[in-house]
Design an enzyme around this catalytic site. Sequence first.
Site: not given
Ligand code: BDP
Length: 661
Positions: A278, A357, A385
């Site tokens: 990401e 996720d 989340e």
């Molecule tokens: C996702 C989240 C994000 C995190 C990412 C992570 O949306 O904010 O940075 O995981 O685990 O669930 O790095």
Amino acid sequence: MPLPVPALPEGVDPAWLPPAAFRAVGGRRTLIRGSGPLVETVHGEVAEACRRFGGRVVREARPDGATYDLVLGLGADDLGDEGFSCARADGTTTVTASGGRGLLYGLFHVVRLGEAAFTGGWARQTHRPALDLRMLDHWDNVAVHPVMGQVERGYAGGSLFWADGRARGDLERVRAYGRLLAACGINAVAVNNVNVHETEAHLLTDRIHEVAAIADVLRPYGVATHLSVSFAAPVVLGGLPTADPLDEAVRDWWGEATRRVYEAIPDFGGYVVKADSEGQPGPFAYGRSHAEGANMLAAALEPFGGTVHWRAFVYNHRQDWRDRTTDRARAAYDHFVPLDGEFAANAVLQVKHGPMDFQVREPVSPLIGAMPRTRLAVEVQATQEYTGQQRHVCWLGPMWSEVLRFRHEPEASVGERARGGLVAVSNAGDDPFWTGHPLAQANLYTFGRLAWRPDADPCEVLDEWIGLTFPEAPERLSDGLHAALDGSWRTYEKYTAPLGVGWMVQPGHHYGPSVDGYEYSPWGTYHFADRDGIGVDRSVASGTGYAGQYAKPWAELYESPDTCPDELLLFFHHVSYGHTLHSGKAVIQHIYDTHFEGVAEVEEARRVWAGLADLVEPGRHARVAERYEEQLRSAREWRDQINSYFFRKSGVPDERGRRIY
Ligand code: BDP
């Protein structure tokens, strides 16, 4: 000197350690034996309890052979740093440990037992954590991020550690947090976000003294401090032209930076790294593998006994949504299984419990079963989340327990494979109730206890939390709390995305329904609903092949819609709306029914809570009651959008004739 019990700021909820929880311990004659900082913590706790409830505590046995109700002492040499034993004979309860942490955990064990700890006689029992590392990752930013705010995915106010762009000056609340963590067995904390922005990158070097100040107050509770670091630190902080893990200058830079970290924090735990994920920098930029990246940091930490937690959350978030053959669920396994055996002994690969996720329902990540020669940590998400953002009650104990008990192969459960530990993304913040929703405290507590004993019955842990948080609760209150929490995860699952398909959430902030919100985006999170059917074909025969990442019997079981468990059907298969589930229902009718049921269950929980008003402190009662209003509003919104969407796609009416918009 006994360490005084931290003073909570005005209005902050004592969570699971209100003074009354110490009533049974406080009224006794106690002897504490041994020395060391954690023994002083134990002494401080007992002294405070005695002050309230009239007992006495001494550090040396009186020569006249006086007897004691409770003896807490260092001595046993076979229990490791964290284990303890306890027994009761001749009117004395004895807790023995070989290390300070063990003694503190032993004291909290006695607190949990309450009067039972001082009743009758019982044989020696020993307690040891199944996992050495029981850690919380805080996704806290030091500076408020323009999009993510201070705590990324945080629903409990600001950060406990950071305020006004720096470490808090007054760390008394952090000390109180450490105490709560110790009482549920958590022994490590990473104090900053895995997405390391520029301000936070400096914590590693010129701002390490701020981290050290936090470490100082957590240490007396046996909680080790870890730091998330940027893989690009040698460039960003060190001014080097590269962060290539095989470059000598880069390796030296990390070696020196790490030496300074240990100068400031001698018992520092180690680094947490999100790399090539990401948008975070990583070894791919230099044509190096993740093992090469992780091992470079492991080498820097090794002389000091530190560990690098290298996250396996690596996938392409810019994929072509028109290409049905790509599959985000496959990514972690595809990236990391070829590297099994290549990671250094002090490198831990930290794997999210599911392949996507943190959805309300996912299969257990196949990666966890496929790296026998790598130390793995399993990561769960206490911050809600995707599970209602601490506005909805969603107690995750049963989900985590299912994950931890899952066996990829008969030899070992996930709890046994997690040799590198269990990690949760923290759900705590500077909110007066710690977790925004007061009942979300149960998730934090349950996490700690399951990390201590992954095969524990989560329902027993829930009752433990209830007993410790509401020590004088009449049965009507404990029963009501149990009813509100137990089953709340399944309720949430019922009114949100169905049968494991996940993701029908608002993009970006992830709260509330958006039926097609992510459907035509590059994030790789699709449900593929059309007029004929729904779900993702992940079979080997006709789909993405993800089902083949499991060992037998799971690969075979998931491969066919006939044997795939109902709750994961749409994760693994694209089926027609008329497809019959094992439950006997058609998929479409299941969707309608569960969405009506889910809302009805929230209405019932809200009613139960309203009936407890006379038994719960008014501030806490009001906070929960207000959140139930929002949960109900949101659950109805989910029900109506999901049901209408599938009704319009399929054209199949509800066989019970209920109104669908
Ligand atoms: C996702 C989240 C994000 C995190 C990412 C992570 O949306 O904010 O940075 O995981 O685990 O669930 O790095």
